[in-house]
Design an enzyme around this catalytic site. Structure first.
Site, PDB file in Angstrom:
ATOM      1  N   GLY A  46       0.862  -1.102  -0.238  1.00  0.00           N
ATOM      2  CA  GLY A  46       0.210   0.012  -0.043  1.00  0.00           C
ATOM      3  C   GLY A  46       0.863   1.246   0.159  1.00  0.00           C
ATOM      4  N   GLN A  51       2.477   9.876   1.759  1.00  0.00           N
ATOM      5  CA  GLN A  51       4.087   9.455   2.122  1.00  0.00           C
ATOM      6  C   GLN A  51       5.031   9.890   0.970  1.00  0.00           C
ATOM      7  OE1 GLN A  51       2.386   5.366   2.330  1.00  0.00           O
ATOM      8  NE2 GLN A  51       4.245   4.863   3.411  1.00  0.00           N
ATOM      9  N   CYS A  91       5.786  -0.178   7.519  1.00  0.00           N
ATOM     10  CA  CYS A  91       5.472   1.019   6.786  1.00  0.00           C
ATOM     11  C   CYS A  91       6.900   1.324   6.058  1.00  0.00           C
ATOM     12  CB  CYS A  91       5.067   1.850   7.783  1.00  0.00           C
ATOM     13  SG  CYS A  91       4.558   3.536   6.840  1.00  0.00           S
ATOM     14  N   LEU A  92       6.434   1.770   4.540  1.00  0.00           N
ATOM     15  CA  LEU A  92       7.633   2.057   3.805  1.00  0.00           C
ATOM     16  C   LEU A  92       8.242   3.553   4.612  1.00  0.00           C
ATOM     17  CD1 LEU A  92       5.998   1.496   0.345  1.00  0.00           C
ATOM     18  CD2 LEU A  92       7.648   0.111   1.472  1.00  0.00           C
ATOM     19  N   HIS A 133      -4.269   1.277   7.501  1.00  0.00           N
ATOM     20  CA  HIS A 133      -3.045   1.874   7.665  1.00  0.00           C
ATOM     21  C   HIS A 133      -2.921   3.041   6.891  1.00  0.00           C
ATOM     22  CE1 HIS A 133       1.478   1.035   7.761  1.00  0.00           C
ATOM     23  NE2 HIS A 133       1.344   1.964   6.862  1.00  0.00           N
ATOM     24  N   GLU A 134      -3.542   2.828   5.545  1.00  0.00           N
ATOM     25  CA  GLU A 134      -3.129   3.851   4.410  1.00  0.00           C
ATOM     26  C   GLU A 134      -4.305   5.165   4.821  1.00  0.00           C
ATOM     27  OE1 GLU A 134      -0.690   3.430   2.881  1.00  0.00           O
ATOM     28  OE2 GLU A 134      -0.742   1.433   2.954  1.00  0.00           O
ATOM     29  N   HIS A 137      -2.515   7.182   7.195  1.00  0.00           N
ATOM     30  CA  HIS A 137      -1.560   8.191   6.727  1.00  0.00           C
ATOM     31  C   HIS A 137      -2.199   9.576   6.329  1.00  0.00           C
ATOM     32  CE1 HIS A 137       2.337   6.088   6.479  1.00  0.00           C
ATOM     33  NE2 HIS A 137       1.607   4.989   5.982  1.00  0.00           N
TER      34      HIS A 137
HETATM   35  O1  GNR Z   1       4.026  -2.658   2.716  1.00  0.00           O
HETATM   36  C1  GNR Z   1       3.570  -2.426   3.560  1.00  0.00           C
HETATM   37  N1  GNR Z   1       3.059  -3.828   4.301  1.00  0.00           N
HETATM   38  C2  GNR Z   1       2.188  -3.809   5.386  1.00  0.00           C
HETATM   39  C3  GNR Z   1       2.117  -4.591   6.209  1.00  0.00           C
HETATM   40  C4  GNR Z   1       1.219  -4.915   7.283  1.00  0.00           C
HETATM   41  C5  GNR Z   1       0.113  -3.567   7.469  1.00  0.00           C
HETATM   42  C6  GNR Z   1       0.308  -2.693   6.681  1.00  0.00           C
HETATM   43  C7  GNR Z   1       1.344  -2.446   5.704  1.00  0.00           C
HETATM   44  S1  GNR Z   1       1.362  -1.091   4.646  1.00  0.00           S
HETATM   45  C8  GNR Z   1       2.790  -1.038   3.957  1.00  0.00           C
HETATM   46  C9  GNR Z   1       3.093   0.028   3.004  1.00  0.00           C
HETATM   47  C10 GNR Z   1       2.985   1.154   3.498  1.00  0.00           C
HETATM   48  O2  GNR Z   1       3.728   1.884   4.337  1.00  0.00           O
HETATM   49  N2  GNR Z   1       1.815   1.776   3.469  1.00  0.00           N
HETATM   50  O3  GNR Z   1       1.462   3.201   3.936  1.00  0.00           O
HETATM   51 NI    NI Z   2       2.851   3.321   5.725  1.00  0.00          NI
END
Ligand code: GNR
Ligand code: NI
Length: 165
Positions: A46, A51, A91-92, A133-134, A137
């Protein structure tokens, strides 16, 4: 198509609240394509526009192994349907750190798609976690906010040190 630079915690720009997209223009569509390319290359499941320092309510998600089930969500909203799940999140924008987070399991998602059409679907499991999660952000929230202050400051120090190195 272009790969975009991903901001890293504790960059204060990750704390900005994103504003709604008024119209899905060709610029928005081009950004979605660049975000998908950036997400697949990272690799991640995601990516939120926040980001890549674009503070608009746009996210992309693809939890498939084959990388052929992308979702583009514009102005997404989430309704919690029920259940809880605990999953290891990364999270990236917080590279190299993975921690357990508890979230809702079943959600209903309302958003516009890449063409500006309304879409509505239910999600559970990893897809649900990823969309939550997105959407966090877009509010300037990161998964580290669900951890203890001690863990969060440990991660912050390590990332600041790594950036200086
Ligand atoms: O790549 C991602 N893996 C992930 C694993 C578990 C829960 C959420 C994520 S999202 C993350 C990519 C990211 O940072 N998206 O904002
Ligand atoms: Ni993230």
């Amino acid at each position: 198509m272009a790969q975009l630079n991903i901001l890293e915690f504790p960059d204060p720009r990750l704390r900005q609240r994103a504003s709604p997209v008024e119209r899905v223009t060709p610029r928005v569509t081009a950004l979605i394509d660049d975000m998908l390319e950036t997400m697949y290359a990272a690799p991640g499941v995601g990516l939120a526009a926040s980001q890549v320092d674009v503070h608009k309510r746009i996210v992309v998600v693809d939890v498939s192994d084959s990388h052929d089930q992308p979702y583009a969500l514009v102005n997404p909203t989430i309704e919690v349907l029920g259940g809880l799940q605990q999953r290891e999140e990364g999270c990236l924008s917080v590279p190299g750190f993975f921690e357990q987070v508890e979230r809702a399991d079943r959600i209903r998602v309302l958003a516009l798609d890449k063409l500006g059409n309304a879409q509505e679907f239910d999600a559970d499991g990893l897809l649900s976690v990823c969309i939550q999660h997105e959407c966090d952000h877009l509010e300037g929230r990161l998964f580290v906010d669900y951890l203890t202050a001690l863990k969060r400051s440990h991660i912050r120090k390590k990332l600041v040190k790594r950036t200086r190195a």
